[in-house]
Scaffold this motif. Structure first.
Motif, PDB file in Angstrom:
ATOM      1  N   HIS A 148      34.198  32.217  37.679  1.00  0.00           N
ATOM      2  CA  HIS A 148      33.378  33.406  37.441  1.00  0.00           C
ATOM      3  C   HIS A 148      34.259  34.659  37.419  1.00  0.00           C
ATOM      4  N   PRO A 149      33.851  35.703  36.654  1.00  0.00           N
ATOM      5  CA  PRO A 149      34.616  36.960  36.665  1.00  0.00           C
ATOM      6  C   PRO A 149      34.709  37.532  38.084  1.00  0.00           C
ATOM      7  N   PRO A 150      35.839  38.162  38.441  1.00  0.00           N
ATOM      8  CA  PRO A 150      36.075  38.604  39.826  1.00  0.00           C
ATOM      9  C   PRO A 150      35.185  39.785  40.231  1.00  0.00           C
ATOM     10  N   PRO A 151      34.888  39.908  41.542  1.00  0.00           N
ATOM     11  CA  PRO A 151      34.129  41.063  42.019  1.00  0.00           C
ATOM     12  C   PRO A 151      34.935  42.344  41.846  1.00  0.00           C
ATOM     13  N   LEU A 152      34.202  43.460  41.633  1.00  0.00           N
ATOM     14  CA  LEU A 152      34.835  44.773  41.475  1.00  0.00           C
ATOM     15  C   LEU A 152      34.559  45.590  42.725  1.00  0.00           C
ATOM     16  N   LEU A 153      35.644  46.070  43.361  1.00  0.00           N
ATOM     17  CA  LEU A 153      35.527  46.867  44.578  1.00  0.00           C
ATOM     18  C   LEU A 153      35.785  48.334  44.254  1.00  0.00           C
ATOM     19  N   LEU A 154      34.857  49.199  44.631  1.00  0.00           N
ATOM     20  CA  LEU A 154      35.025  50.642  44.464  1.00  0.00           C
ATOM     21  C   LEU A 154      35.240  51.249  45.849  1.00  0.00           C
ATOM     22  N   ARG A 155      36.358  51.958  46.004  1.00  0.00           N
ATOM     23  CA  ARG A 155      36.701  52.554  47.298  1.00  0.00           C
ATOM     24  C   ARG A 155      37.381  53.903  47.057  1.00  0.00           C
ATOM     25  N   ARG A 156      36.737  54.936  47.621  1.00  0.00           N
ATOM     26  CA  ARG A 156      37.302  56.297  47.567  1.00  0.00           C
ATOM     27  C   ARG A 156      37.589  56.728  46.120  1.00  0.00           C
ATOM     28  N   GLY A 157      36.655  56.460  45.240  1.00  0.00           N
ATOM     29  CA  GLY A 157      36.759  56.949  43.864  1.00  0.00           C
ATOM     30  C   GLY A 157      37.616  56.133  42.951  1.00  0.00           C
ATOM     31  N   SER A 158      38.137  55.003  43.400  1.00  0.00           N
ATOM     32  CA  SER A 158      38.936  54.155  42.525  1.00  0.00           C
ATOM     33  C   SER A 158      38.337  52.761  42.517  1.00  0.00           C
ATOM     34  N   ALA A 159      38.692  51.986  41.491  1.00  0.00           N
ATOM     35  CA  ALA A 159      38.135  50.648  41.330  1.00  0.00           C
ATOM     36  C   ALA A 159      39.260  49.639  41.205  1.00  0.00           C
ATOM     37  N   SER A 160      39.047  48.447  41.804  1.00  0.00           N
ATOM     38  CA  SER A 160      40.018  47.360  41.704  1.00  0.00           C
ATOM     39  C   SER A 160      39.271  46.040  41.813  1.00  0.00           C
ATOM     40  N   TYR A 161      39.831  45.036  41.161  1.00  0.00           N
ATOM     41  CA  TYR A 161      39.205  43.716  41.188  1.00  0.00           C
ATOM     42  C   TYR A 161      39.830  42.887  42.303  1.00  0.00           C
ATOM     43  N   LEU A 162      38.979  42.156  43.060  1.00  0.00           N
ATOM     44  CA  LEU A 162      39.484  41.281  44.115  1.00  0.00           C
ATOM     45  C   LEU A 162      40.203  40.090  43.488  1.00  0.00           C
ATOM     46  N   SER A 163      41.294  39.681  44.126  1.00  0.00           N
ATOM     47  CA  SER A 163      42.038  38.526  43.617  1.00  0.00           C
ATOM     48  C   SER A 163      41.205  37.268  43.806  1.00  0.00           C
ATOM     49  N   SER A 164      41.087  36.505  42.723  1.00  0.00           N
ATOM     50  CA  SER A 164      40.221  35.326  42.749  1.00  0.00           C
ATOM     51  C   SER A 164      40.913  34.145  43.392  1.00  0.00           C
ATOM     52  N   PRO A 165      40.269  33.480  44.343  1.00  0.00           N
ATOM     53  CA  PRO A 165      40.822  32.247  44.909  1.00  0.00           C
ATOM     54  C   PRO A 165      40.685  31.116  43.901  1.00  0.00           C
ATOM     55  N   PRO A 166      41.397  30.007  44.080  1.00  0.00           N
ATOM     56  CA  PRO A 166      41.291  28.885  43.143  1.00  0.00           C
ATOM     57  C   PRO A 166      39.843  28.369  43.057  1.00  0.00           C
ATOM     58  N   GLY A 167      39.458  27.992  41.858  1.00  0.00           N
ATOM     59  CA  GLY A 167      38.114  27.443  41.683  1.00  0.00           C
ATOM     60  C   GLY A 167      37.745  27.354  40.213  1.00  0.00           C
ATOM     61  N   ILE A 168      37.584  26.137  39.732  1.00  0.00           N
ATOM     62  CA  ILE A 168      37.210  25.925  38.328  1.00  0.00           C
ATOM     63  C   ILE A 168      35.692  25.910  38.212  1.00  0.00           C
ATOM     64  N   LEU A 169      35.199  26.159  37.027  1.00  0.00           N
ATOM     65  CA  LEU A 169      33.747  26.212  36.831  1.00  0.00           C
ATOM     66  C   LEU A 169      33.113  24.870  37.167  1.00  0.00           C
ATOM     67  N   LEU A 170      31.848  24.939  37.597  1.00  0.00           N
ATOM     68  CA  LEU A 170      31.130  23.748  38.017  1.00  0.00           C
ATOM     69  C   LEU A 170      30.864  22.837  36.817  1.00  0.00           C
ATOM     70  N   GLY A 171      31.009  21.521  37.057  1.00  0.00           N
ATOM     71  CA  GLY A 171      30.721  20.546  36.015  1.00  0.00           C
ATOM     72  C   GLY A 171      31.867  20.276  35.086  1.00  0.00           C
ATOM     73  N   ALA A 172      33.045  20.849  35.341  1.00  0.00           N
ATOM     74  CA  ALA A 172      34.183  20.659  34.433  1.00  0.00           C
ATOM     75  C   ALA A 172      34.963  19.388  34.751  1.00  0.00           C
ATOM     76  N   VAL A 173      35.222  19.146  36.013  1.00  0.00           N
ATOM     77  CA  VAL A 173      36.020  17.976  36.410  1.00  0.00           C
ATOM     78  C   VAL A 173      35.363  17.314  37.617  1.00  0.00           C
ATOM     79  N   PRO A 174      35.607  16.034  37.827  1.00  0.00           N
ATOM     80  CA  PRO A 174      34.963  15.324  38.950  1.00  0.00           C
ATOM     81  C   PRO A 174      35.469  15.756  40.331  1.00  0.00           C
ATOM     82  N   ALA A 175      36.757  16.150  40.445  1.00  0.00           N
ATOM     83  CA  ALA A 175      37.321  16.460  41.767  1.00  0.00           C
ATOM     84  C   ALA A 175      37.994  17.834  41.742  1.00  0.00           C
TER      85      ALA A 175
END
Length: 567
Positions: free
Chosen positions: A448-475
C-alpha cells in the motif's frame, strides 16, 4: 344488355374514369372545307370550337365535344376531342382542357368497333340521340382493376357529337367505403322505426353481436336479455330513456355472444321525435370495444406490475442501504478515539453503489488503544465489495484478540488465497496500532502507498516496512515499523485513487499529495482541502478513501463526535 369495355373509358370519348355524376359532352367545330359528298345527311358545322368551349366551361359534370375525323373515302375513322367541361376526367387522370386534341381511337383503342362506337356513328349519321344501355368497363389504375358502370348519351350537333355520361356506381362505392369504415372501427349502425315497429341493422351490427343475419335485428327492449347479468339493470334504464324521454345515450355494456364470448359493446343513439316530442324513430350505432378494453386491462396490469416492481426495488434499496452501513458506517465522519481525532472520507467510483473495493476501519480496542486500517481490493462492483467485507471484518476480529499486526496480514493473505470462487487475486492495506500512553504508532503494510506525516508545516512519508500485497504469493514476509506521534502531528492514510493519474509515475503523484496536504494544513482545511485539491469527481477512475489522523494537544478540546465502537 351490358357491354364490357377494357380498359377504355365508358361512354364515347373514352373518358373512362370520370368521378363526377354528370355526363361528357362534345361539340363540333366549324369547318371551312367542303363536306365530302357521302355525309349521310349530317348538318354542316357552324359553331366555333372556342364558342363551344365557353359553353362547356359553365357546365357541371362530364361533357365533351367530339368532331369526326374522316378517311380518304369520307367515312368516319376517328373522333377528336374538340372541347371539354372542367369536370371531365379520363382514365389517365387528364382533366378538362388537357383532353382537348386527343384522338379517341388512338387514346382509347378498345372503344373502336364496340357498341358504344357504333352508337356514336349512328347518332352522327341519323341525328338521333344515342342512349346506350348502362355498361361496365374495367379500368386498371396503379395495377389495381376496378369495375365501374356508366350511362352514356350522345347527340349530333353541327357535324359533331355532344357526349355526356353519368357514373352509376358512385353510391355503391360510398357504401363500400362506409362498410370498410364500420369494419375497421368495429361499428355497425342500427335504426328502429317505433311507428311501424321495425328495425334495420347494417351488416356489421350483426358482427358486433356475433349474431346470425338470418335471425334479424333485435328490438331495443330485447337488448338487455343478451347482456351480462351485472350490466342488465343499467342497460334496461338506457333503453327506457330512449323509448320514453327520447334523450340521447352513450353507454357501454357487456354482452355474451351465441358462442359464449363476452364482448364490451358501446351504444350511441338518439331519437327522432314527432311534433309532440314523442320518439318515433331511434338512430344509432354499436361499437365493439372488446379489444380496447383488453388493451386497457393489460395496461392496468402492467402499471400494477410496475408499481409492485418499484416497491420491491425500494425495499431492496433499503436493504442495500442497511448493508452499506453495516459494511462502512458512514461515507464521511469525524471520530474521537484514544486521544486522536480521525476524519474519514470515502467516495466509491461506481454510481448508485455506496460501497466499493476500498475500505477503512477506525475503532478503539478493549485496552483503550486505537486501530486504524485502510485497504483496497483490486476491481470494483459487488464482487470487490464482498472481498472487501471479508478482509475488513476478519482484520478487525483478529486485532481485537491482540494478535500482532504482521501475523494478521499473514492470515489475511492465506484467507484471500484460499477463498472459494475468488474473483480478485490481490488487495493492499495498511494496519496501524496507536498506544495513547506512549504516543507510539506501530504499523504494517501490504503493498500500500506509505502514510504521510505532517509536522510543523512540513510533510514526509513514513518509511514502509517489508510487505507485499495480499494474495500475491503463498508465503509472504510482513514486518512492522513504528514511530511516535507528537501533539499537533497529522497523519494521512489513503488509497491510490487519491493520488494516481494516467501516465504519471508514483513519485510525482506522491509529491503532489504532499504539497496539497501542506497547503491544506496551513489553511486549516485538513482533509476537505486535500480532497478538493486532488479529486475531480468527473475524471477520477477509482474509489477514493482517506483517513486523516490528528493528535490533539493536551489543551485542545475534544471534538463533539464521540468514538464509534462499530466503525
Amino acid at each position: 344488355m351490358t357491354d364490357h369495355v377494357q380498359p377504355s373509358p365508358p361512354g364515347s370519348d373514352g373518358i373512362a374514369s370520370a368521378s363526377g355524376d354528370g355526363g361528357s359532352v362534345y361539340f363540333p367545330r366549324p369547318c371551312t372545307a367542303r363536306r365530302p359528298p357521302d355525309t349521310g345527311g349530317e348538318p354542316a358545322p357552324v359553331l366555333a370550337e372556342a364558342a363551344v368551349q365557353s359553353v362547356l366551361d359553365g357546365l357541371p359534370g362530364s361533357v365533351t365535344l367530339l368532331l369526326p375525323v374522316r378517311g380518304a373515302d369520307g367515312t368516319v375513322a376517328d373522333f377528336r376531342i374538340a372541347a371539354a367541361s372542367p369536370e371531365a376526367v379520363d382514365i389517365g387522370a387528364r382533366r378538362g382542357k388537357e383532353l382537348i386534341g386527343l384522338s379517341v381511337a388512338a387514346t382509347y383503342p378498345t372503344v373502336v368497333g364496340s357498341a358504344l362506337w357504333e352508337g356514336y356513328l349512328r347518332a352522327l349519321r341519323t341525328g338521333l340521340r344515342y342512349e346506350g344501355e348502362p355498361f361496365e368497363y374495367e379500368e386498371v389504375l396503379a395495377g389495381i382493376p376496378r369495375l365501374s358502370r356508366f350511362a352514356v348519351l350522345a347527340s349530333a350537333s353541327h357535324g359533331g357529337l355532344i357526349v355526356s355520361w353519368v357514373r352509376l356506381d358512385n353510391g355503391e362505392r360510398e357504401q363500400r367505403r362506409l362498410a370498410v369504415m364500420q369494419r375497421l372501427g368495429g361499428m355497425g349502425w342500427a335504426d328502429w322505426d317505433l311507428v311501424r315497429n321495425t328495425a334495420t341493422w347494417s351488416e356489421h351490427a350483426y358482427s358486433v353481436f356475433g349474431r346470425d343475419r338470418s335471425a334479424g335485428p333485435m328490438a331495443l327492449d330485447e337488448l338487455p336479455a343478451h347482456v351480462v347479468g351485472e350490466d342488465r339493470v343499467e342497460l334496461s334504464a338506457v333503453v327506457e330513456q330512449l323509448l320514453g324521454t327520447g334523450r340521447s345515450v352513450d353507454h357501454t355494456f357487456r354482452l355474451t355472444t351465441p358462442r359464449g364470448e363476452v364482448r364490451h359493446v358501446r351504444i350511441v343513439a338518439e331519437s327522432e321525435r314527432d311534433a309532440h316530442g314523442h320518439p318515433v324513430a331511434i338512430h344509432g350505432f354499436f361499437q365493439d370495444l372488446t379489444a380496447a378494453k383488453r388493451a386497457q386491462a393489460q395496461l392496468l396490469e402492467s402499471q400494477q406490475a410496475a408499481l409492485a416492481h418499484r416497491s420491491q426495488l425500494t425495499a431492496e434499496r433499503d436493504v442495500a442501504e442497511r448493508l452499506q452501513h453495516a459494511l462502512l458506517p458512514l461515507a464521511q465522519q469525524s471520530l474521537s478515539l484514544a486521544g486522536l481525532t480521525v476524519d474519514v472520507a470515502y467516495h466509491p467510483l461506481q454510481e448508485g453503489l455506496n460501497v466499493g473495493g476500498d475500505w477503512y476501519s477506525a475503532i478503539e480496542l478493549p485496552d483503550g488503544s486505537a486501530l486504524l486500517v485502510i485497504g483496497d481490493v483490486a476491481g470494483h462492483g459487488l464482487d470487490a465489495v464482498a472481498t472487501m467485507a471479508q478482509l475488513r471484518f476478519t482484520a478487525k476480529g483478529m486485532a481485537i484478540t491482540g494478535m500482532p499486526l504482521p501475523a494478521i496480514l499473514t492470515r489475511l493473505n492465506t484467507l484471500l488465497l484460499h477463498t472459494a470462487e475468488r474473483s480478485f487475486s490481490t488487495a493492499t492495506m495498511i494496519m496501524a496500532h496507536y498506544e495513547p500512553a506512549t504516543s507510539k504508532l506501530t504499523w504494517v503494510q501490504a503493498g500500500h502507498p506509505p502514510p504521510l506525516l505532517l509536522r510543523r508545516g512540513s510533510a514526509s512519508y513514513l518509511s514502509s516496512p517489508p510487505g507485499i500485497l495480499l494474495g500475491a504469493v503463498p508465503a509472504p514476509r510482513y514486518e512492522a515499523a513504528s514511530t511516535h506521534l507528537r501533539p499537533g502531528d497529522q497523519l494521512l492514510l489513503y488509497t491510490d485513487g487519491l493520488i494516481e493519474r494516467p501516465r504519471e509515475d508514483l513519485d510525482t503523484s506522491l509529491a503532489r499529495l504532499a504539497r496539497a496536504a501542506v497547503r491544506s494544513a496551513a489553511e486549516g482545511g485538513a482533509l476537505d482541502g486535500i480532497l478538493n485539491a486532488l479529486v475531480d469527481p468527473v475524471t477520477r477512475r477509482d474509489d477514493v478513501c482517506a483517513l486523516h489522523v490528528s493528535l490533539r494537544s493536551p489543551a485542545a478540546p475534544h471534538p463533539a463526535v464521540p468514538a464509534s465502537p462499530v466503525s
